[in-house]
Design a protein around this motif. Sequence first.
Motif, PDB file in Angstrom:
ATOM      1  N   ALA A 255       0.832  -1.206   0.000  1.00  0.00           N
ATOM      2  CA  ALA A 255       0.000   0.000   0.000  1.00  0.00           C
ATOM      3  C   ALA A 255       0.865   1.253   0.000  1.00  0.00           C
ATOM      4  O   ALA A 255       2.007   1.244   0.460  1.00  0.00           O
ATOM      5  N   ASP A 256       0.290   2.337  -0.499  1.00  0.00           N
ATOM      6  CA  ASP A 256       0.976   3.628  -0.515  1.00  0.00           C
ATOM      7  C   ASP A 256       0.827   4.266   0.866  1.00  0.00           C
ATOM      8  O   ASP A 256      -0.288   4.615   1.277  1.00  0.00           O
ATOM      9  N   PRO A 257       1.909   4.433   1.623  1.00  0.00           N
ATOM     10  CA  PRO A 257       1.792   4.989   2.973  1.00  0.00           C
ATOM     11  C   PRO A 257       1.237   6.407   2.995  1.00  0.00           C
ATOM     12  O   PRO A 257       0.594   6.808   3.973  1.00  0.00           O
ATOM     13  N   GLU A 258       1.470   7.180   1.944  1.00  0.00           N
ATOM     14  CA  GLU A 258       0.915   8.535   1.882  1.00  0.00           C
ATOM     15  C   GLU A 258      -0.607   8.482   1.814  1.00  0.00           C
ATOM     16  O   GLU A 258      -1.300   9.277   2.471  1.00  0.00           O
ATOM     17  N   PHE A 259      -1.123   7.547   1.020  1.00  0.00           N
ATOM     18  CA  PHE A 259      -2.574   7.386   0.913  1.00  0.00           C
ATOM     19  C   PHE A 259      -3.154   6.955   2.259  1.00  0.00           C
ATOM     20  O   PHE A 259      -4.175   7.486   2.714  1.00  0.00           O
ATOM     21  N   VAL A 260      -2.525   5.970   2.882  1.00  0.00           N
ATOM     22  CA  VAL A 260      -3.024   5.460   4.155  1.00  0.00           C
ATOM     23  C   VAL A 260      -3.022   6.564   5.205  1.00  0.00           C
ATOM     24  O   VAL A 260      -3.997   6.744   5.941  1.00  0.00           O
ATOM     25  N   ALA A 261      -1.942   7.325   5.266  1.00  0.00           N
ATOM     26  CA  ALA A 261      -1.849   8.413   6.242  1.00  0.00           C
ATOM     27  C   ALA A 261      -2.950   9.438   6.020  1.00  0.00           C
ATOM     28  O   ALA A 261      -3.588   9.911   6.977  1.00  0.00           O
ATOM     29  N   SER A 282       2.325  -5.645   8.043  1.00  0.00           N
ATOM     30  CA  SER A 282       3.629  -5.083   7.664  1.00  0.00           C
ATOM     31  C   SER A 282       4.110  -4.004   8.634  1.00  0.00           C
ATOM     32  O   SER A 282       3.615  -2.882   8.603  1.00  0.00           O
ATOM     33  N   PRO A 283       5.115  -4.296   9.473  1.00  0.00           N
ATOM     34  CA  PRO A 283       5.708  -3.257  10.326  1.00  0.00           C
ATOM     35  C   PRO A 283       6.343  -2.138   9.508  1.00  0.00           C
ATOM     36  O   PRO A 283       6.326  -0.973   9.927  1.00  0.00           O
ATOM     37  N   GLU A 284       6.891  -2.487   8.344  1.00  0.00           N
ATOM     38  CA  GLU A 284       7.526  -1.468   7.501  1.00  0.00           C
ATOM     39  C   GLU A 284       6.490  -0.452   7.025  1.00  0.00           C
ATOM     40  O   GLU A 284       6.770   0.755   6.991  1.00  0.00           O
ATOM     41  N   LEU A 285       5.297  -0.926   6.662  1.00  0.00           N
ATOM     42  CA  LEU A 285       4.250   0.004   6.250  1.00  0.00           C
ATOM     43  C   LEU A 285       3.868   0.907   7.418  1.00  0.00           C
ATOM     44  O   LEU A 285       3.699   2.121   7.244  1.00  0.00           O
ATOM     45  N   ALA A 286       3.728   0.344   8.601  1.00  0.00           N
ATOM     46  CA  ALA A 286       3.348   1.147   9.760  1.00  0.00           C
ATOM     47  C   ALA A 286       4.355   2.264  10.020  1.00  0.00           C
ATOM     48  O   ALA A 286       3.972   3.399  10.313  1.00  0.00           O
ATOM     49  N   ASP A 287       5.643   1.938   9.904  1.00  0.00           N
ATOM     50  CA  ASP A 287       6.672   2.960  10.099  1.00  0.00           C
ATOM     51  C   ASP A 287       6.516   4.084   9.077  1.00  0.00           C
ATOM     52  O   ASP A 287       6.597   5.276   9.405  1.00  0.00           O
ATOM     53  N   ALA A 288       6.299   3.695   7.816  1.00  0.00           N
ATOM     54  CA  ALA A 288       6.164   4.689   6.753  1.00  0.00           C
ATOM     55  C   ALA A 288       4.901   5.528   6.936  1.00  0.00           C
ATOM     56  O   ALA A 288       4.891   6.738   6.666  1.00  0.00           O
ATOM     57  N   VAL A 289       3.822   4.893   7.404  1.00  0.00           N
ATOM     58  CA  VAL A 289       2.570   5.626   7.620  1.00  0.00           C
ATOM     59  C   VAL A 289       2.743   6.645   8.746  1.00  0.00           C
ATOM     60  O   VAL A 289       2.282   7.790   8.634  1.00  0.00           O
ATOM     61  N   GLU A 290       3.399   6.259   9.827  1.00  0.00           N
ATOM     62  CA  GLU A 290       3.638   7.201  10.920  1.00  0.00           C
ATOM     63  C   GLU A 290       4.412   8.425  10.436  1.00  0.00           C
ATOM     64  O   GLU A 290       4.081   9.560  10.783  1.00  0.00           O
ATOM     65  N   ALA A 291       5.442   8.195   9.623  1.00  0.00           N
ATOM     66  CA  ALA A 291       6.228   9.314   9.100  1.00  0.00           C
ATOM     67  C   ALA A 291       5.373  10.199   8.194  1.00  0.00           C
ATOM     68  O   ALA A 291       5.467  11.434   8.238  1.00  0.00           O
ATOM     69  N   ALA A 292       4.511   9.567   7.374  1.00  0.00           N
ATOM     70  CA  ALA A 292       3.656  10.340   6.473  1.00  0.00           C
ATOM     71  C   ALA A 292       2.609  11.134   7.247  1.00  0.00           C
ATOM     72  O   ALA A 292       2.289  12.281   6.898  1.00  0.00           O
ATOM     73  N   VAL A 293       2.067  10.546   8.309  1.00  0.00           N
ATOM     74  CA  VAL A 293       1.096  11.249   9.142  1.00  0.00           C
ATOM     75  C   VAL A 293       1.744  12.498   9.749  1.00  0.00           C
ATOM     76  O   VAL A 293       1.166  13.590   9.743  1.00  0.00           O
ATOM     77  N   ALA A 294       2.959  12.347  10.273  1.00  0.00           N
ATOM     78  CA  ALA A 294       3.658  13.483  10.877  1.00  0.00           C
ATOM     79  C   ALA A 294       3.875  14.596   9.868  1.00  0.00           C
ATOM     80  O   ALA A 294       3.692  15.783  10.167  1.00  0.00           O
ATOM     81  N   ALA A 295       4.252  14.220   8.645  1.00  0.00           N
ATOM     82  CA  ALA A 295       4.502  15.225   7.616  1.00  0.00           C
ATOM     83  C   ALA A 295       3.214  15.917   7.186  1.00  0.00           C
ATOM     84  O   ALA A 295       3.174  17.139   7.021  1.00  0.00           O
ATOM     85  N   GLN A 296       2.141  15.148   7.012  1.00  0.00           N
ATOM     86  CA  GLN A 296       0.885  15.729   6.557  1.00  0.00           C
ATOM     87  C   GLN A 296       0.236  16.600   7.629  1.00  0.00           C
ATOM     88  O   GLN A 296      -0.466  17.570   7.321  1.00  0.00           O
ATOM     89  N   LEU A 297       0.467  16.273   8.882  1.00  0.00           N
ATOM     90  CA  LEU A 297      -0.079  17.092   9.963  1.00  0.00           C
ATOM     91  C   LEU A 297       0.399  18.541   9.885  1.00  0.00           C
ATOM     92  O   LEU A 297      -0.332  19.469  10.243  1.00  0.00           O
ATOM     93  N   THR A 298       1.620  18.730   9.412  1.00  0.00           N
ATOM     94  CA  THR A 298       2.200  20.070   9.398  1.00  0.00           C
ATOM     95  C   THR A 298       1.483  21.007   8.434  1.00  0.00           C
ATOM     96  O   THR A 298       1.622  22.235   8.549  1.00  0.00           O
ATOM     97  N   VAL A 299       0.723  20.456   7.479  1.00  0.00           N
ATOM     98  CA  VAL A 299       0.043  21.308   6.498  1.00  0.00           C
ATOM     99  C   VAL A 299      -1.473  21.332   6.696  1.00  0.00           C
ATOM    100  O   VAL A 299      -2.182  21.971   5.922  1.00  0.00           O
TER     101      VAL A 299
END
Length: 452
Positions: A255-261, A282-299
């Motif tokens: 899955a695309d972590p940006e979409f999930v976030a 997938s733990p790797e997806l979860a890590d990527a989603v957390e990072a994407a959530v943090a980035a998207q929150l800023t905007v």
Amino acid sequence: MPDPTVNLARYRWAELDEPGRRAALARPEAAHRDSLAADVAAIIAAVRRDGDAALRHFAQRFDGVTLEALRVSQDEFDAAEAALSEIQRNALRTAIDNVRAFHAAQLAGPISVETMPGVVCRRITRPIRAVGLYVPAGSAPLPSTVIMLAVPAALAGCPQRILCTPPQKDGHADPAVLTAARYCGVEEVYLVGGAQAVAAMAYGTETIPAVDKIYGPGNAFVTEAKLQVSRDPDGAALDLPAGPSEVLVIADGRADPEFVAADLLSQAEHGADSQVVLVTPSPELADAVEAAVAAQLTVLPRNDVARAALEHARVVFTRDLAEAFAVSNLYGPEHLIVQVPDAEAWLEHVETAGSVFLGDWTPESLGDYCSGTNHVLPTYGYARAWSGLSMADFQLHISVQEATPDGFRLIGPITRTLAELERLDAHALAVKLRLEALGQPQAPLPTRKVDA
């Protein structure tokens, strides 16, 4: 400056015992539940006692406005429509068309079945006489909710359709809410919000007529008010039980972590008590989603609300996708997003959900606004037993039966036997007298000792 990192609570499903699994899927507890119920009861009592005067008092107290008139005038409708751009008006019209098309397909004709020769059973449909539509307009006005409520009400042919929505700080209704109401054929709109709006629609005031059933989402006060008036025989029924908004996303490592976030945040921004859940192997997806959530929150302009909701978000790790769907069925999400390859093939595994969004290109936002499905859905686990709003919620389904004399000769003895089994002798007597009138006597009713 707020911490830019996001750390969602994580659980490994296979390692949890039953209490741990319940905790992993627990919704946020409603704060101050007992005091909330008492406060709402007081508001309802005030509206029942003082009518319009109470509504004006609460508008001043809660909305900070002094209302001259509770009902929106035609001039206000005109001004609201003029305030929108042509692009905005067309978007509302398209959403209405899509929602109307999907809901019109749910209309069914009467049913007629001859269960035995001469015995006909039917089901006929009638619209609910008077319906009240509640549309929130606090921090985020919801013209989409107007569409979700008013379109099926019109299709069902409900003779009286009124709408209540809170006034803005300028003392007027949100322009998009009014324009959507006009396009959906709702002519009676009242500037009343919160529990007081529910009370007004349930019991009526000098200005606002009482209705038979109330529809629409709202905050904790609105939800509690709907529950309270629905328990009162003199009140009004509610559409469905609900709590804070929620989404559960099932996604695998592709899955695309940006979409999930973005999908998680689209629910988190509804309110601090909203809940978002990611279920993945997938733990790797979860890590990527957390990072994407943090980035998207800023905007996000509502990032403070979303960040508060993320305090009770969680990630549940499963061994595979089959287990992920089992977890989702236990949770019973309001919104279920499936971001896995061949998402359609997994639909048969979905047993409980308010609304399902399949594949990478179907964000929950589509259902909120304009795909055609209804966004008024059961939350807080009620999706395990309740469905989202549909045409059936605006209709009464009445059963009808009719027997000819020949039909009664066939079914009467069966009816009498069953009534005697239940020791309901008046039921049996109603059949016995008719059988005798048709020249078909039976043995006399058994003599029963009357309890002292």
